[in-house]
Design a protein around this motif. Structure first.
Motif, PDB file in Angstrom:
ATOM      1  N   ARG A  64       0.791  -1.191   0.049  1.00  8.50           N
ATOM      2  CA  ARG A  64      -0.163   0.039   0.026  1.00  8.50           C
ATOM      3  C   ARG A  64       0.871   1.185   0.023  1.00  8.50           C
ATOM      4  O   ARG A  64       0.538   2.129  -0.638  1.00  8.50           O
ATOM      5  N   TYR A  67       2.243   1.893  -3.592  1.00  9.49           N
ATOM      6  CA  TYR A  67       1.245   2.260  -4.484  1.00  9.49           C
ATOM      7  C   TYR A  67       1.218   3.704  -4.090  1.00  9.49           C
ATOM      8  O   TYR A  67       1.104   4.490  -5.160  1.00  9.49           O
ATOM      9  N   ARG A  78       0.702   0.779 -10.677  1.00  7.41           N
ATOM     10  CA  ARG A  78      -0.136   0.964  -9.460  1.00  7.41           C
ATOM     11  C   ARG A  78      -1.310  -0.202  -9.822  1.00  7.41           C
ATOM     12  O   ARG A  78      -1.939  -0.535  -8.908  1.00  7.41           O
ATOM     13  N   ILE A  81      -0.382  -3.465  -8.455  1.00  7.45           N
ATOM     14  CA  ILE A  81      -0.359  -3.493  -6.793  1.00  7.45           C
ATOM     15  C   ILE A  81      -1.804  -3.627  -6.392  1.00  7.45           C
ATOM     16  O   ILE A  81      -2.175  -4.498  -5.370  1.00  7.45           O
ATOM     17  N   VAL A  82      -2.805  -2.911  -7.332  1.00  6.08           N
ATOM     18  CA  VAL A  82      -4.175  -3.150  -6.726  1.00  6.08           C
ATOM     19  C   VAL A  82      -4.822  -4.411  -6.889  1.00  6.08           C
ATOM     20  O   VAL A  82      -5.153  -5.137  -6.066  1.00  6.08           O
ATOM     21  N   VAL A 101      -8.978   3.743  -3.732  1.00  7.18           N
ATOM     22  CA  VAL A 101      -8.398   3.582  -5.108  1.00  7.18           C
ATOM     23  C   VAL A 101      -9.712   3.752  -6.198  1.00  7.18           C
ATOM     24  O   VAL A 101      -9.623   4.561  -6.973  1.00  7.18           O
ATOM     25  N   PRO A 133      -5.950   2.017 -12.347  1.00  9.93           N
ATOM     26  CA  PRO A 133      -6.118   1.223 -10.805  1.00  9.93           C
ATOM     27  C   PRO A 133      -7.287   1.262 -10.486  1.00  9.93           C
ATOM     28  O   PRO A 133      -7.759   0.138  -9.861  1.00  9.93           O
TER      29      PRO A 133
END
Length: 176
Positions: A64, A67, A78, A81-82, A101, A133
């Motif tokens: 997190r 991000y 990004r 990562i999500v 997000v 994202p």
């Protein structure tokens, strides 16, 4: 009881109780592996489907933070990562992150999220890229909702992400 003996005893007791926590070094190693994948820009790296399942709370926190450190124009990084965090939804912080997000303000151009780009640049395909994202967050909430139909708590969290996205100013997100 000496310090080392007490520490060893505490670790044994925690592991017997099922409270084993990933050492910070393992969480850092996961972050380093993620950073390698992001730097290589390899969306097909098999580690994405293999090495990032059941992330510890420490690893999820590091992801997190990563991000937030990335520039908003790093759409793919990004979004990756999500995706990974969306596969590891275990805590209120995880759901808060996904909701955040989904509610992010839209990027105005591919080159600079804070400034509107040339008219030709903002074509329909770019609309999806600009919101990537947030769209991934919505898909992860949808997946969780479909997989966890019987768990009312998870369903409620997933629906809250979808509800938050309804008011998004990013057209692609609001439509989805």
């Amino acid at each position: 009881m000496r310090g080392a003996d007490w520490s060893a005893g505490a670790l044994i007791a925690l592991s017997l109780l099922g409270c084993h926590r990933e050492p910070a070094g393992e969480a850092t190693a996961k972050l380093k592996a993620l950073e390698q994948i992001l730097a290589a820009r390899n969306d097909n790296d098999p580690r994405l489907d293999r090495d990032f399942n059941d992330l510890s709370p420490q690893a999820r926190s590091l992801f997190r933070r990563k991000y937030q450190e990335l520039p908003r124009e790093g759409f793919n990084e990004r979004g990756t990562i999500v995706y990974l965090l969306g596969n590891n939804l275990r805590s209120a912080e995880d759901w808060d992150f996904l909701r955040g997000v989904a509610m992010e303000p839209p990027c105005l151009s591919l080159a600079n999220c804070s400034r509107r780009g040339e008219r030709a640049e903002n074509a329909l395909g770019d609309e999806v890229t600009l919101a990537y994202p947030s769209l991934v967050a919505l898909k992860q909430a949808q997946r969780a909702l479909e997989q966890e139909r019987t768990d009312q708590g998870l369903a409620k969290e997933a629906l809250s992400v979808i509800e938050a996205a309804k008011s998004s100013r990013a057209p692609a997100v609001a439509r989805m």
